[in-house]
Enzyme design. Sequence first.
Site, PDB file in Angstrom:
ATOM      1  N   ASP A 582       6.610  34.879 -51.998  1.00  0.00           N
ATOM      2  CA  ASP A 582       7.524  33.869 -52.554  1.00  0.00           C
ATOM      3  C   ASP A 582       8.464  34.468 -53.592  1.00  0.00           C
ATOM      4  OD1 ASP A 582       6.440  31.921 -50.996  1.00  0.00           O
ATOM      5  OD2 ASP A 582       5.598  30.729 -52.623  1.00  0.00           O
ATOM      6  N   TYR A 583       8.151  35.651 -54.094  1.00  0.00           N
ATOM      7  CA  TYR A 583       8.999  36.285 -55.110  1.00  0.00           C
ATOM      8  C   TYR A 583       9.889  37.363 -54.499  1.00  0.00           C
ATOM      9  CZ  TYR A 583       4.694  34.552 -57.212  1.00  0.00           C
ATOM     10  OH  TYR A 583       3.593  33.798 -57.512  1.00  0.00           O
TER      11      TYR A 583
END
Length: 812
Positions: A582-583
């Site tokens: 997600d990053y």
Amino acid sequence: MLSPYRVLDLTTNTSALCGAMLADLGADVIAIEPPGGSPLRHAGPFRHDIPDGEHSLTWWAYSRNKRSIELDLTSPAGRESFLELVRGADILVESFVPGYLDGLGLGYAELSAANPALIVTSVTPFGSTGPKANWAASDLTAWASSGSHFLTGDNDRAPVAPSVPQAFLHAGAEATVATLVALSARRETGHGQHVDVSAQAASMMATQSVILSPAWGDLPLGRVGGGLKFGPLFLRFVYPCIDGYVNITLLFGNVIGQFTRRLFEWMHEEGFVDEATRDKDWVAYVELLTSGREPISEFLRVMAAIEQFTRSHTKAELFQGTFDRRVLIVPVSTTADILASPQLQAREYWERLAHPVANELATFPGAFARFSATPIQYRRRPPLTGEHTAEVLAEELPPKPRPPGATAAARLPLEGLRVCDFSWVYAAPAATRSLADWGATVVKVESTKYLDALRTGQPYKDGVVGAERSANFCNANTGKLGLTLDLSKPEGREVAIRLASWADVVVENFSPKAMQNWGLDYETLRARNPGLIMVSTCLNGGTGPQAALAGYGTMGAALSGFHDLTGWPDRPPAGPFLAYTDYVSPRFIAASILAAVDHRARTGQGQFIDLSQAEASLHFLAPALLDYAVNQRLRSRMGNSSEEAAPHGVFRCAGDDAWVAIAGETELQWRALCDAVGHPEWASDDRFSLFSRRYARREELAALIEGWTCERTSEQAEAILQAAGVPAHRVSTCEDVLADPQLAARGHFVTVDHPVVGPVTVEGPRFRLSRDTAAGMSPAPTLGQHNDLVLREILGMTDDEIAELVLTGALD
């Protein structure tokens, strides 16, 4: 998409990913290398362990679709040839120490004078300005400065970094987005500008806003391998099985709690738990634990039962249960597992390219996104050193037209871009937040019945749980407008269609077919808005046998190999902090959107983008994947060690859980370290006099260095080593990051006035532009905060139409 643009790539580390992404998107990227080749060519691993510039798999990973020329920028002839290239270029990307190009007479002032339309993107450890701008640094120390490092690993050992260095990859991907924002501004003004990217700030995204905990008055999460620790509560995610490990997203609440309930039903069927355990309230389980009604000892018993269950199955059996029983289990994939993935094979993800030094085809990670109108194509293999020098220097390109004389931008770079954002949780919202930062109008569509999971995650304002009190949600959605709709109702869906007809871009990250079931699929929407750009980004992409995986970033990190490559060789995988893919993926999402918008501005053509977060994230592990594909070498976690440097690690300092990261990447740095710690004799000691010997005795060397660091605070060790020119940085805690003078000097943290919780701290943009400022920061929307504004001012709805929506319950 970006075929009209020429890029000069002078990067010397893995921030070369920026040029690689631009090249994949169609730009003509020319790697400008010094005589003998780029330093990146000397980064391992190497094909068949041949340590020369043509066999570096790290160079191969980030150099496809590029051409290579050799130029000596320290010579008058080399500088003149370089300036001639600058006059015909659109973008220049570099990663030198701040001031290096100025010293050659090739700083931004000189480059801009030669070509005022040129965008110059500088990627540095801490940014081009501020008190740490000229600090000695490495990927390890930049990572340590971000707060991400401190959150990862086992609490009885040093914080641990992924064994494939990540900081400059985050910076390179961020630089791609920043460059495309500057390119958008140039379309309006004709002017180029300087783009300033900090690896520290870029890597801070990997904390998922936990660094804000002290500023919001909440407890920071503790460091624990293979899970999540909040106060006394340990949520374990990684479990052993017959042939390795699996990741189980063992979380609770209205959404994820249902998956957890189904896991215990399966365990009960096979006799691993009793009925009482199966029937616990897994939705409200966190509240039961925090209130004391469920003792933590009971939860420990439950996790032990899960381990007994997983030990009785293989990775494949447990993963199949994800689809058959709708639970959240994925394998902790090795690089071998990833290369053999049936999902990636079904999507024909892998690219096979020949190389002059190899007799065989090499298998590379494929396209980071699938564009319906302008698909990514791998036109070129990684170039040999200077392979295209004669070809490029013989090309005659006209100088770029000189822009008008205005000195200030009339509007924000993305002003006028309209985005309808159906996404939730973190990856896609973080991408659309970066668009809002630079002027795009982003309307976030939510539901009050099915709350965005990010609203239910720490840190909370003053530690008090509430849907409007999450720093996580606020930081990922700053600058957006909020609209609540019930998409299960036809009236709600009709509003969504009208909003998509208004938008230039629609973004969604639901499981495949969700938008189609609502009648909001791309074909339906583009029938009313032919120029629409629509991005669908879920974990595994929209096609393939595992497309239906209802995945979160915790699962993506395990499935994509990050877990297996993070931790200690004598322990189970620790995994990077929380939902790592997600990053990584937000930069690929934002870059895809901006490139498609640029293409549409020139052609009028919209398109559909299928972006698998797992596939995009694999580019951050490309050297390890190539190592297996080319050398059949299975790389795994190796603590903080590096095969490129010794010493290279994290060392205990005086104080509670205090650490300093140190990297001696050159012989000069090694000798400087010996002098700084008061042991110059180490440099000539037969045990350590050569890099190969230091690496072989790295644990012995680490013990000696820690004998020095443990008598000093991390601040003292950092200061002494920096004064000697040795890359060193304390492993920053949340408090350290918030108080970092470098981030303060660059205005990274911003205060916004939230309508429910009052003034709070959020992160500002992760890069700076010399001509443009970011949009004024406004807090993330409260539920339905902008319903009236969106319906009346954006969609032009009447009072009667709005009243009808209220009566039908379409305004969720």
